[in-house]
Each structure stands twice: as C-alpha cells, then as structure tokens.
Scaffold this active site. Sequence first.
Site, PDB file in Angstrom:
ATOM      1  N   ASP A   1       0.860  -1.185   0.000  1.00  0.00           N
ATOM      2  CA  ASP A   1       0.000   0.000   0.000  1.00  0.00           C
ATOM      3  C   ASP A   1       0.899   1.238   0.000  1.00  0.00           C
ATOM      4  O   ASP A   1       1.721   1.414   0.905  1.00  0.00           O
ATOM      5  CB  ASP A   1      -0.887  -0.021   1.255  1.00  0.00           C
ATOM      6  CG  ASP A   1      -1.757   1.223   1.352  1.00  0.00           C
ATOM      7  OD1 ASP A   1      -2.336   1.606   0.322  1.00  0.00           O
ATOM      8  OD2 ASP A   1      -1.836   1.814   2.435  1.00  0.00           O
TER       9      ASP A   1
ATOM     10  N   THR B   1      -2.958   5.404  -3.881  1.00  0.00           N
ATOM     11  CA  THR B   1      -1.845   6.092  -3.214  1.00  0.00           C
ATOM     12  C   THR B   1      -0.540   5.902  -3.990  1.00  0.00           C
ATOM     13  O   THR B   1       0.243   6.835  -4.125  1.00  0.00           O
ATOM     14  CB  THR B   1      -1.681   5.565  -1.777  1.00  0.00           C
ATOM     15  OG1 THR B   1      -1.688   4.139  -1.794  1.00  0.00           O
ATOM     16  CG2 THR B   1      -2.802   6.052  -0.893  1.00  0.00           C
ATOM     17  N   THR B   2      -0.323   4.697  -4.522  1.00  0.00           N
ATOM     18  CA  THR B   2       0.878   4.456  -5.334  1.00  0.00           C
ATOM     19  C   THR B   2       0.779   5.246  -6.634  1.00  0.00           C
ATOM     20  O   THR B   2       1.748   5.848  -7.093  1.00  0.00           O
ATOM     21  CB  THR B   2       1.034   2.951  -5.637  1.00  0.00           C
ATOM     22  OG1 THR B   2       0.977   2.224  -4.421  1.00  0.00           O
ATOM     23  CG2 THR B   2       2.343   2.665  -6.329  1.00  0.00           C
TER      24      THR B   2
ATOM     25  N   ASP C   1      -8.863  -0.043   2.366  1.00  0.00           N
ATOM     26  CA  ASP C   1      -8.866   0.594   1.045  1.00  0.00           C
ATOM     27  C   ASP C   1     -10.135   0.247   0.278  1.00  0.00           C
ATOM     28  O   ASP C   1     -10.764   1.111  -0.332  1.00  0.00           O
ATOM     29  CB  ASP C   1      -7.643   0.136   0.226  1.00  0.00           C
ATOM     30  CG  ASP C   1      -6.358   0.778   0.718  1.00  0.00           C
ATOM     31  OD1 ASP C   1      -6.427   1.527   1.712  1.00  0.00           O
ATOM     32  OD2 ASP C   1      -5.300   0.547   0.123  1.00  0.00           O
TER      33      ASP C   1
END
Length: 561
Positions: free
Chosen positions: A64, A97-98, A394
């Site tokens: 994550d 997020t990445t 998530d």
Amino acid sequence: MAGMLQPQIILLKEGTDTSQGKAQLVSNINACTAVADVVRTTLGPRGMDKLIHDDKGNVTISNDGATIMKLLDIVHPAAKILVDIAKSQDSEVGDGTTTVVLLAGEFLKEAKPFVEDGVHPQNLIRSYRTASYLAIERIKQLASSIKGKSLEEKKELLANCAATTLSSKLIGGEKVFFAKMVVDAVIAIGDEDRLNMIGIKKVAGGNMRDSFLVNGVAFKKTFSYAGFEQQPKKFLNPKILILNIELELKSEKENAEIRLSDPSQYQSIVDAEWNIIYDKLDKCVQSGAKVVLSRLAIGDLATQYFADRDIFCAGRVAEEDLQRVAAATGGTVQTSINDVIDEVLGTCKCFEEKQVGNERFNIFSGCPSGRTATIVLRGGADQFIEEAERSLHDAIMIVRRALKNSTVVPGGGAIDMELSRYLRDKAREIAGRSQFFIYSYAKALEVIPRQLCDNAGFDATDMLNKLRQKHSTGEGAPYGVDINTGGIADSYANFVWEPAVVKINAINAATEAACLVLSVDETVKNPKSESAQGDAAASAMGGRGRGGAAFRGRGRGMRRR
C-alpha cells in the site's frame, strides 16, 4: 578602490546552508523521482511487496503506497511533499496512493529536461495546470454512472470496484470473497459517515476463507471474574443495558479519614458500602436487561450476582465497541443506574458468545438499527492479517466513494491511455511552447500502463504501442492492460473498474505536488540553533555551560539580606 572595500552584508546566521537556481530545482526533482522509484514496483495486481523493518524491531509487509510512504523515514524536504499527497489520497479516497506518487514523480521527470534547458518553471506550472483541468473534464465525460440501478445491480458494480482494488493486494487471490463481504458491510451501515461503524477484528489462525461478516457487532471477550462461566451465553431478543459506571466495591480515596466515637459505627459504614453496590445491581436487574455491558470494571461480586439471575455481563468493553453496540442496538450509554427506562435499553435478535480460533467473541446480530457491521479476519501470520486489514480499509473506502459519487471509469491503465491520447490531440491545437509542456504531461500519464506491464513481466513497449493504436481509433477508450493474458482487453468487459473520484483526486494531487516542487527556487536550511540549546542548558544548570555568562545579571536576582 572605495567600492572594493565595502563591508560584506551578512543576512543569515553563520552555517546557514542555501542552495538556489537551476541546480537546486533539479536536485529536488531527482529526490522526488527517487521516492517514486521506491513504490514503483508495488503498482497493480502483479506488484511486489515491501518489507519494512523499523528501529523498534517492528516488521511491516505491505504494498500500500500510503503505508510505505509513512514508514519510510524521508528527510529530504521536497520529497516529503510526496509523502503528504499519498496520505491525503489515502484519507480522501482510500486507494490510488501508489498511483498519485508515481504520477507526481513522472510529471517532474518529464519537466526536468525543460528546466535544464532554461525554461522558466512558471511556464511549466501554467501548462501543467491547464493539462490537469482538461484531463479531469475528460474523465467526467468518460465516467459511467451507477445511479438509478437496482440494489442487486449496484451490489454487483460495487463488488467489481472492490475486487479491482483488492486485486493488487496481498489478499488478491480471494478478492471475490472479500469484495462481496466489503460491499455487504458498506451497505449495512447505509448513509452513516463514521467509518468506525465497520469494525475489523483480527484472529490469528485458520484460513482466509474462515473470515466472516457479522451484520451487527462482534468484540473479543473481555477480562472476567469468577462466576462468569455460570452465566448464560446465548439470548434471543434480549434487552441490553449499556453503562459507563463501575459495578464493584471501590476503595476509599487517598487520605480518606473517618473518625469514630463508637466501634459499632464501623459496621454501619461497611454495610453502607455493600448497600450501595447491591442497590446498583438490583436496579440493573429490575430494568429487565439480560445483557449488561460497561466501559468500566464489573467486579467479582457483580459477576456472581448476575450469574445467579441468568444475566450476561461484560466489563472493560472498549469505547469504540461500546459506541458501535449502542448505535446498532438502539441503546444509550448510561452514566447512572437510577431511573433506567425501556427507551434507553438496546435490543437485538440474537446475542451469543462464540469461539473463533483461540478467542471467544461476543456477537450481537440482527440489530434493529443495522448501522454497523463487523468483519472478523482470519489468517496465518500476524503481518499477513495486518496487511489484509489495510487492504480491506482501502476497499471499504473505495466502495463508499463509489456509492456516494456513483460514477466509475475503466481501470487497468485504460483511462490513463485515453487521457494521454486526448491531451496529445489537444496540445496540437495550442500555439507556442505550451504545446511541448502539455505533450510531456500526456506522456507522463502513460507511466501507469507501462508500470503495470513491467510489474507483470510483459514487454511494456510492445503493449503501449498496441494500446496507442487501439485508442487512436476513437473506440478504444475502455481498453487497458490485460494482466492475465499479456495483451490488451476491454476493462469494462473484464469488470476492472474504479471510481472516477480516485483518478480525479490522483491527477489533482499529483499535479499540485509537481507544481509545488517546480515553484521552489531556493532552499534555505537553518543551522541547528546552538545558542538555543545553550540557553536551555544554561537555564537548567543555573548559568553554567555555553551561553551562561551572557545571561548573568538578567532576570530576578537573589534577595540580599
């Protein structure tokens, strides 16, 4: 001659490190690119995991983006911006997020040659903001709405969104199983905005598929006293009393003092204490409640008292669990046992204590309010369960966003390729140097499908050529990378969907971060304030140590006799 002898003007403290100009901006860009390279390999269903070992000996295994960025102890001031955007993406939409870190890194990488060639950063910033606006408008055009569909259709669409998110996680192998569980949990809490109404409890041992969803509240059995095992462990339609008071004999406060003139009076004081506790317990029983929960301790006397009257009790229940029980059962937390009326008691269809692995759980199911749900997670190693919890968080965020914003776009790099094509075409309509800058922004968006291919072990160049050709036909907008076959496929048809808000937020945040880094033209690093440390030492040592002499005579002096 006179001009040569002018004294030097010193503005900053000695030891201050200043760097400015082009070299400093390029250095900031390089730092941000290095951070993006750390999380690059975690993108997508075939992304790798990172094992992070901190100075306290804690080990975290995760892919994550936000978790990795938080755990990396980044000290570079410009690179910290990427940590902030990863955190904001996580708190706003939960996923991507990445993606947001990769995009920001790629925007800066594409801007670097222009900066080195002497282009003013403000020209780049202006063009990037224009490109970002055009990209977001295009996403809104391409997004499909899930409004007006039946509950079953909505559930299926949301499950596909959750499965897309989970496919890149450690529990991706069971994504269909968990996606359905997540959708049921989110629909169970309805319009409730508080995310803590969905509890996730972790129990080591067993298989992932042993995980289950409780439409209500479940929490681990709390500390109990003698007599607990004699209490009934299952009730149908019980009344539930929720307290925030102690039900045990309390020791006197410090320095409490009672003066007696007659020894017989001592017994009356002891009796008064017992009468107080028995009075509280009698009132609990008279309320008609069959389950008594309290945030504070329920002592051995109360436990045995309730056991004799077929009442279940649990003390020291966590605040969060108590609030969820109150919300689910329709009860109200009481801070006094006097005048308890039926309206403040909760109820549920079934309460039971159940064994899950090595733990015993108190489970409230069939709750009338139905605004809570609990996922009980099973698995092998503790690190695995921790990562599964992050993955489910998530997925829950994504489903909530999809339910509220009700628009989805194709995943698998399809939307990124379509935006890249659209911006390349738009760039041709713009005169001047902005055309180059928007073109470089469009090229940067291709990093997502390219990285998906690299992480899956496919030939990225070949795949991107196929995607460019397909998207150029005008009908290839939903086409993205097919991870399973190594070709390209219709992401809509393959149910690889993600909420439009994830992409919009990612592009917004990444563009703002890139513009922020580009707008910095000087970095000033103040030296560690030695005098400040000296002052503190001097005050602590009564004027001794560095800087002590400078402060003599200040402040209040000693009284003279």
